[in-house]
Design a protein around this motif. Sequence first.
Motif, PDB file in Angstrom:
ATOM      1  N   UNK A 123       0.844  -1.202   0.000  1.00  0.00           N
ATOM      2  CA  UNK A 123       0.000   0.000   0.000  1.00  0.00           C
ATOM      3  C   UNK A 123       0.879   1.251   0.000  1.00  0.00           C
ATOM      4  N   UNK A 124       1.897   1.254   0.862  1.00  0.00           N
ATOM      5  CA  UNK A 124       2.811   2.402   0.910  1.00  0.00           C
ATOM      6  C   UNK A 124       3.577   2.528  -0.407  1.00  0.00           C
ATOM      7  N   UNK A 125       4.073   1.396  -0.915  1.00  0.00           N
ATOM      8  CA  UNK A 125       4.816   1.406  -2.178  1.00  0.00           C
ATOM      9  C   UNK A 125       3.942   1.903  -3.330  1.00  0.00           C
ATOM     10  N   UNK A 126       2.724   1.399  -3.405  1.00  0.00           N
ATOM     11  CA  UNK A 126       1.824   1.832  -4.473  1.00  0.00           C
ATOM     12  C   UNK A 126       1.450   3.300  -4.360  1.00  0.00           C
ATOM     13  N   UNK A 127       1.254   3.780  -3.117  1.00  0.00           N
ATOM     14  CA  UNK A 127       0.923   5.196  -2.926  1.00  0.00           C
ATOM     15  C   UNK A 127       2.065   6.091  -3.390  1.00  0.00           C
ATOM     16  N   UNK A 128       3.301   5.698  -3.085  1.00  0.00           N
ATOM     17  CA  UNK A 128       4.452   6.469  -3.547  1.00  0.00           C
ATOM     18  C   UNK A 128       4.612   6.370  -5.056  1.00  0.00           C
ATOM     19  N   UNK A 129       4.254   5.191  -5.626  1.00  0.00           N
ATOM     20  CA  UNK A 129       4.385   5.016  -7.066  1.00  0.00           C
ATOM     21  C   UNK A 129       3.411   5.859  -7.865  1.00  0.00           C
ATOM     22  N   UNK A 175      -1.437  -1.916  -7.756  1.00  0.00           N
ATOM     23  CA  UNK A 175      -0.787  -2.184  -6.475  1.00  0.00           C
ATOM     24  C   UNK A 175      -1.499  -1.501  -5.317  1.00  0.00           C
ATOM     25  N   UNK A 176      -1.726  -0.204  -5.415  1.00  0.00           N
ATOM     26  CA  UNK A 176      -2.299   0.525  -4.279  1.00  0.00           C
ATOM     27  C   UNK A 176      -3.742   0.101  -3.997  1.00  0.00           C
ATOM     28  N   UNK A 177      -4.608   0.195  -5.000  1.00  0.00           N
ATOM     29  CA  UNK A 177      -6.026  -0.107  -4.791  1.00  0.00           C
ATOM     30  C   UNK A 177      -6.256  -1.573  -4.427  1.00  0.00           C
ATOM     31  N   UNK A 178      -5.730  -2.559  -5.189  1.00  0.00           N
ATOM     32  CA  UNK A 178      -6.002  -3.960  -4.812  1.00  0.00           C
ATOM     33  C   UNK A 178      -5.385  -4.353  -3.476  1.00  0.00           C
ATOM     34  N   UNK A 179      -4.223  -3.812  -3.134  1.00  0.00           N
ATOM     35  CA  UNK A 179      -3.608  -4.144  -1.846  1.00  0.00           C
ATOM     36  C   UNK A 179      -4.426  -3.573  -0.698  1.00  0.00           C
TER      37      UNK A 179
END
Length: 394
Positions: A116-122, A141-145
Amino acid sequence: ESRLIMSDNETTDKGTTTAGNEEPEEEEEDNTRDISESSQGGDAVLTTNNPTTPKDQDGLLDTQILNITGSGDEYGNRGSTVALTHGKDRLSQPRVTRFLYFYFMLGFFLVLFFCIIWGFLGIAYLFLGYPGIGLAYAGGLFVPSLWAASLLIFDFIVWNKNKNHPRRPLVINLSFCCLCWRINIKNGREMTQGWYFIIFLYVWFGILLALPAGSWALPIAAIALSITTMTVIIDWEYYYLRGDFNGLYGIHLNPWRYLISTATIQFGLCILIVMGHFLGHWRCIYEPEYYTESEHSNICHDWIPYELMAVVYGLLLFIFFYKRFQGDVLDSNVLDKRVRYYLWFQAFLILIAIIWMIVEVFDGHVYIYDVIGFVYLWFVAPFFFVISRSFRIR
C-alpha cells in the motif's frame, strides 16, 4: 364383483403407497434446495443428506475413522466435511482456530501494508511525466492491496465474532460506514467475491499495463500477490461458500490440501530458482577458475537447498497422485505406515534445507539468494511441521 373389489382395493393401496412416498421425496427435495444455498442469513452451511460411498471405495483413509458426518458432499469433498446435524442448529464438527491460516494471513497482511505504501508512492509517477507507470501503481498495487487488506480485517472480525460459538453456524453480518460509502456484508458470497476483482486488478494493471509502461519490479510483485490471492480465494471458497471449515490452510481434518497446494507452487519456484542460478552463473560449471575461492563458495553452492526442496516437493506430489491412482484417496489426517515413513524422510530433507538456508543467511555476505532464502524460511518452516506432526497412523 369380488375381482372388481380386489382390483379397486389394490388400486387404492397403490395410490396410498404412491402418495405416501411422494411426501418424503418432496420434503427431501425441499431440504436439499434449502441447504444447498451457500449461506442462510449469513450462516455458511453444508448439506447432510448425501449418498454414502461404500467402504470398499473409501480407499486407505476411511472417513469413518475421524467420525465425520457423510463421506462426500455435493461439491465432491470427502474426509473434511463439516455438516449441520438434522433438526438442530448446531454443527456436528466444531470450527477450530486455524493457526496455520493466521500465520500466513499475518505475513500476507504485512506484505499488503508495505505494498500500500509502495503503491501510494508510485502514484507520484503521474506527476513526473510517466502516466502509464503511475496508473499501473495506482490500479495494480495501491487499490487492490488496500482492498485485500480490508478483506483480511473483515475476516478477522468474523472470526472474533464466532470464536466463542464453535458449534453454531457461521455469522457473517458486517456493516460499516466509510465516509460516504456504506459497507454491508451479509453472507460468505459477498465476502469472497471481492478477491476476484483484486486478482483482476493485479493482472490487468500490475502486469499487463506495467510491462509496456517500462516497470519490471511491479509485475514481479503483482505475480507474487496474484498467486497468494489465488490461494486465499480457494480457502474462502471452502470456508465461506461450502461451509467446509478445514479450508485450504486447515490441518485438523485434511492437511493434504495445504501440502499439495504448497508443494505445487514451491516446486515450480524451486525449479525456476535452480535454473536461473545456472543460467546466471554458468561459469560455476564450465569455468570454475573464473571465481575466487570466496566467491566460488558464496555463489556456486547456493542452489543446493532449493534442489533439495524441489526433490521433496516433487516426491510428495508423486506419492499423492500415485496413491490416488491406486484407489487410496488421501483426504484426511490418517495414514498407513509406509506413507508415514515417506513423509518422515521428506521432513528430514526439508530440515537439512532449512539449516542450510539459515547458515547461508547468517554467513555474512549479502546476496540475492540469501534474501530469497530468508523469505523461503517463512514458507518452508510450517511445511516441515505439518508434514512431520499433522498425521496419525491408521
